[in-house]
Write a protein that holds these residues in place. Structure first.
Motif, PDB file in Angstrom:
ATOM      1  N   GLN A  95     -15.275 -18.959  40.918  1.00  0.00           N
ATOM      2  CA  GLN A  95     -15.470 -20.489  41.205  1.00  0.00           C
ATOM      3  C   GLN A  95     -16.711 -20.749  40.590  1.00  0.00           C
ATOM      4  O   GLN A  95     -16.885 -21.827  39.918  1.00  0.00           O
ATOM      5  CB  GLN A  95     -15.041 -20.688  42.671  1.00  0.00           C
ATOM      6  N   THR A  96     -17.845 -19.936  41.163  1.00  0.00           N
ATOM      7  CA  THR A  96     -19.273 -20.225  40.563  1.00  0.00           C
ATOM      8  C   THR A  96     -19.257 -19.992  38.905  1.00  0.00           C
ATOM      9  O   THR A  96     -19.741 -20.974  38.501  1.00  0.00           O
ATOM     10  CB  THR A  96     -20.128 -19.063  41.144  1.00  0.00           C
ATOM     11  N   MET A  97     -18.591 -18.977  38.533  1.00  0.00           N
ATOM     12  CA  MET A  97     -18.512 -19.047  37.016  1.00  0.00           C
ATOM     13  C   MET A  97     -17.920 -20.178  36.349  1.00  0.00           C
ATOM     14  O   MET A  97     -18.274 -20.634  35.186  1.00  0.00           O
ATOM     15  CB  MET A  97     -18.005 -17.580  36.268  1.00  0.00           C
ATOM     16  N   THR A  98     -16.877 -20.505  36.950  1.00  0.00           N
ATOM     17  CA  THR A  98     -16.024 -21.464  36.215  1.00  0.00           C
ATOM     18  C   THR A  98     -16.775 -22.828  36.303  1.00  0.00           C
ATOM     19  O   THR A  98     -16.647 -23.594  35.166  1.00  0.00           O
ATOM     20  CB  THR A  98     -14.460 -21.484  37.106  1.00  0.00           C
ATOM     21  N   LEU A 102     -17.882 -24.970  33.002  1.00  0.00           N
ATOM     22  CA  LEU A 102     -17.676 -26.348  32.654  1.00  0.00           C
ATOM     23  C   LEU A 102     -18.924 -27.206  32.673  1.00  0.00           C
ATOM     24  O   LEU A 102     -18.864 -28.112  31.824  1.00  0.00           O
ATOM     25  CB  LEU A 102     -16.826 -26.923  33.912  1.00  0.00           C
ATOM     26  N   TYR A 103     -19.893 -26.896  33.247  1.00  0.00           N
ATOM     27  CA  TYR A 103     -21.175 -27.701  33.270  1.00  0.00           C
ATOM     28  C   TYR A 103     -21.865 -27.275  32.032  1.00  0.00           C
ATOM     29  O   TYR A 103     -22.191 -28.119  31.245  1.00  0.00           O
ATOM     30  CB  TYR A 103     -22.079 -27.530  34.626  1.00  0.00           C
ATOM     31  N   SER A 104     -22.210 -25.904  31.741  1.00  0.00           N
ATOM     32  CA  SER A 104     -23.023 -25.527  30.618  1.00  0.00           C
ATOM     33  C   SER A 104     -22.457 -25.889  29.526  1.00  0.00           C
ATOM     34  O   SER A 104     -23.300 -26.320  28.430  1.00  0.00           O
ATOM     35  CB  SER A 104     -23.264 -24.025  30.621  1.00  0.00           C
ATOM     36  N   THR A 105     -21.181 -25.921  29.331  1.00  0.00           N
ATOM     37  CA  THR A 105     -20.772 -26.227  27.906  1.00  0.00           C
ATOM     38  C   THR A 105     -20.797 -27.714  27.629  1.00  0.00           C
ATOM     39  O   THR A 105     -21.212 -28.207  26.492  1.00  0.00           O
ATOM     40  CB  THR A 105     -19.074 -26.128  28.061  1.00  0.00           C
ATOM     41  N   TRP A 143     -17.812 -14.653  30.992  1.00  0.00           N
ATOM     42  CA  TRP A 143     -17.012 -14.094  32.494  1.00  0.00           C
ATOM     43  C   TRP A 143     -15.596 -14.806  32.461  1.00  0.00           C
ATOM     44  O   TRP A 143     -14.961 -14.136  33.155  1.00  0.00           O
ATOM     45  CB  TRP A 143     -18.061 -14.581  33.518  1.00  0.00           C
ATOM     46  N   VAL A 144     -15.609 -16.043  32.180  1.00  0.00           N
ATOM     47  CA  VAL A 144     -14.313 -16.572  32.333  1.00  0.00           C
ATOM     48  C   VAL A 144     -13.126 -15.923  31.468  1.00  0.00           C
ATOM     49  O   VAL A 144     -12.156 -15.625  32.085  1.00  0.00           O
ATOM     50  CB  VAL A 144     -14.458 -18.118  31.645  1.00  0.00           C
ATOM     51  N   ILE A 145     -13.620 -15.490  30.346  1.00  0.00           N
ATOM     52  CA  ILE A 145     -12.394 -14.686  29.593  1.00  0.00           C
ATOM     53  C   ILE A 145     -12.369 -13.213  30.181  1.00  0.00           C
ATOM     54  O   ILE A 145     -11.035 -12.979  30.296  1.00  0.00           O
ATOM     55  CB  ILE A 145     -13.332 -14.321  27.973  1.00  0.00           C
ATOM     56  N   ARG A 146     -13.554 -12.475  30.606  1.00  0.00           N
ATOM     57  CA  ARG A 146     -13.185 -11.325  31.182  1.00  0.00           C
ATOM     58  C   ARG A 146     -12.345 -11.605  32.361  1.00  0.00           C
ATOM     59  O   ARG A 146     -11.641 -10.533  32.634  1.00  0.00           O
ATOM     60  CB  ARG A 146     -14.356 -10.831  31.828  1.00  0.00           C
ATOM     61  N   MET A 158      -9.372 -17.132  38.781  1.00  0.00           N
ATOM     62  CA  MET A 158      -9.472 -18.396  37.867  1.00  0.00           C
ATOM     63  C   MET A 158      -8.676 -19.334  37.753  1.00  0.00           C
ATOM     64  O   MET A 158      -9.043 -20.744  37.639  1.00  0.00           O
ATOM     65  CB  MET A 158      -9.713 -17.643  36.561  1.00  0.00           C
ATOM     66  N   VAL A 159      -7.506 -19.160  38.186  1.00  0.00           N
ATOM     67  CA  VAL A 159      -6.289 -20.328  38.249  1.00  0.00           C
ATOM     68  C   VAL A 159      -6.929 -21.179  39.201  1.00  0.00           C
ATOM     69  O   VAL A 159      -6.934 -22.516  39.348  1.00  0.00           O
ATOM     70  CB  VAL A 159      -5.273 -19.791  38.323  1.00  0.00           C
ATOM     71  N   ASP A 160      -6.984 -20.513  40.562  1.00  0.00           N
ATOM     72  CA  ASP A 160      -7.598 -21.218  41.812  1.00  0.00           C
ATOM     73  C   ASP A 160      -8.592 -21.995  41.499  1.00  0.00           C
ATOM     74  O   ASP A 160      -9.150 -23.120  41.953  1.00  0.00           O
ATOM     75  CB  ASP A 160      -7.774 -20.208  42.993  1.00  0.00           C
ATOM     76  N   ALA A 161      -9.655 -21.546  40.869  1.00  0.00           N
ATOM     77  CA  ALA A 161     -11.161 -22.098  40.800  1.00  0.00           C
ATOM     78  C   ALA A 161     -10.894 -23.491  39.839  1.00  0.00           C
ATOM     79  O   ALA A 161     -11.415 -24.345  40.108  1.00  0.00           O
ATOM     80  CB  ALA A 161     -12.011 -21.211  39.907  1.00  0.00           C
ATOM     81  N   LEU A 162      -9.967 -23.133  38.743  1.00  0.00           N
ATOM     82  CA  LEU A 162      -9.711 -24.337  38.227  1.00  0.00           C
ATOM     83  C   LEU A 162      -9.024 -25.459  38.633  1.00  0.00           C
ATOM     84  O   LEU A 162      -9.294 -26.669  38.469  1.00  0.00           O
ATOM     85  CB  LEU A 162      -8.933 -24.028  36.609  1.00  0.00           C
ATOM     86  N   GLY A 163      -8.266 -24.899  39.699  1.00  0.00           N
ATOM     87  CA  GLY A 163      -7.422 -25.854  40.337  1.00  0.00           C
ATOM     88  C   GLY A 163      -8.466 -26.842  41.208  1.00  0.00           C
ATOM     89  O   GLY A 163      -8.101 -28.003  41.241  1.00  0.00           O
ATOM     90  N   TRP A 164      -9.580 -26.118  41.691  1.00  0.00           N
ATOM     91  CA  TRP A 164     -10.444 -26.999  42.391  1.00  0.00           C
ATOM     92  C   TRP A 164     -11.177 -27.660  41.749  1.00  0.00           C
ATOM     93  O   TRP A 164     -11.854 -28.930  41.805  1.00  0.00           O
ATOM     94  CB  TRP A 164     -11.209 -25.823  43.383  1.00  0.00           C
ATOM     95  N   LEU A 165     -11.878 -27.265  40.442  1.00  0.00           N
ATOM     96  CA  LEU A 165     -12.970 -27.983  39.825  1.00  0.00           C
ATOM     97  C   LEU A 165     -12.629 -28.914  38.546  1.00  0.00           C
ATOM     98  O   LEU A 165     -13.321 -29.758  38.207  1.00  0.00           O
ATOM     99  CB  LEU A 165     -13.954 -26.816  39.155  1.00  0.00           C
TER     100      LEU A 165
END
Lengths: 251, 94
Positions: A95-98, A102-105, A143-146, A158-165
């Motif tokens: 979740q931190t990396m997602t 999303l922000y850094s991009t 990291w998102v890719i890994r 990653m799916v859960d993190a995207l679901g939240w963010l």
């Protein structure tokens, strides 16, 4: 009171960087490895450095004697103008990396455009910070890719993190009246115009990470006007506790 | 997690023209991330302009127990140092 769009632009940029930097600092000593611990701390320190520039600039423009520290430590959550994405809890590492990706991009595209604005106070900070932000965007996309293309467990996280963010992404590109005035004043960027480039960048990473772009959900917004999630108050309590308890402390 | 990752030796070049020098080691799942970790761990204070990483297990080293036979025979071969030539004054920067 009518708000100065130039001061508010600096404040919004500073608040985004400050709050995300503070969130990242929460990982100190808790990251999965010592190397990742330092990596997250470095990102946080870059962002806090950017926050000092922008909040200092906001204070100068305001001209009421508030410096970067005063703005960081002596405002309440209603006065903070950061987007909701950056105040979201760290959750797990995915979740931190997602959140970072999303922000850094977004921040990279924003600063690339801002490096060309008329007002040198904004253009120069953006230009200097771009080297940091490009590294943040690259590292977090890596990291998102890994994790997305990793194990079943990391993929699910990653799916859960995207679901939240995911519902906090549209707010990044929203333009209100202050933003439009800031563009006219030569300090701001038309954020809405960055969205196609943003989508292209993140879709490419989704594909490589074997992640499906989430369906658009009901957008949550309001951070720019002080309407925050419950999480910001807790973050500020931790961040502001020492300077508020000992207002004149020096080290 | 980190114990599952292989160890990488990190070499940093302080500035252009100088050698890469051994700086330490990091854990990472592959070389690309080892370079990122090395950047974050060993170049935070402008220590470098270039990074090499190499898997620790790929380094072949001399046997410390054989140090005697490896290195001591060179001790009394002082004639291997180029210190027995008389240089003309015109030759500078030697």
């Amino acid at each position: 009171m009518r708000q100065d769009p130039i001061m508010q632009s600096a404040l919004r940029l500073g608040d985004d960087a400050l709050i995300l930097g503070q969130r990242l600092s929460e990982w100190c000593g808790h990251a999965p490895t010592i190397e990742v611990d330092l990596s997250l701390a470095n990102l946080g320190l870059d962002l806090i450095g950017q926050a000092m520039h922008f909040l200092g600039l906001a204070g100068d423009i305001e001209g009421q004697g508030r410096d970067a520290d005063t703005l960081a430590f002596f405002r309440t959550d209603l006065d903070f103008t950061n987007c909701l994405l950056v105040e979201q809890p760290n959750g797990d590492f995915a979740q931190t990396m997602t959140r970072q990706w999303l922000y850094s991009t977004y921040q990279q595209l924003l600063f690339e455009a801002m490096a060309g604005v008329e007002d040198a106070r904004f253009a120069e900070v953006a230009d200097k910070a771009l080297k940091e932000v490009r590294y943040h965007a690259e590292l977090s996309a890596d990291w998102v890719i890994r994790l997305g293309d990793g194990t079943d467990v990391s993929h699910q996280k990653m799916v859960d993190a995207l679901g939240w963010l995911w519902r906090f992404v549209p707010e990044l590109f929203q333009m209100d009246e202050l933003d439009s005035l800031a563009v006219e004043a030569g300090v701001g960027v038309d954020k809405a115009a960055l969205r196609p480039a943003y989508d292209a960048a993140i879709n490419a990473v989704f594909e490589e990470a074997k992640l499906t772009r989430p369906d658009d959900q009901r957008t949550l917004t309001g951070g720019r006007h002080g309407h925050h999630s419950e999480h910001l108050g807790h973050l500020l309590a931790t961040m502001q506790h020492i300077p508020r308890s000992h207002p004149d402390a020096r080290w | 997690m980190s114990k599952d990752w292989p160890l990488w030796e990190v070499f940093i070049r302080a500035k252009g023209g100088l050698d890469h020098k051994h700086a330490g080691s990091v854990h990472a799942p592959d070389g690309e991330m080892a370079v990122n970790h090395a950047r974050d761990v060993y170049t935070r204070r402008m220590e470098g302009v270039s990074i090499w990483v190499v898997k620790s297990t790929d380094i072949v080293s001399s046997d410390p127990d054989a140090a005697g036979q490896m290195f001591e025979p060179a001790k009394d071969k002082i004639y291997r140092h180029p210190t027995f030539y008389e240089l003309p004054d015109e030759v500078k920067h030697m």
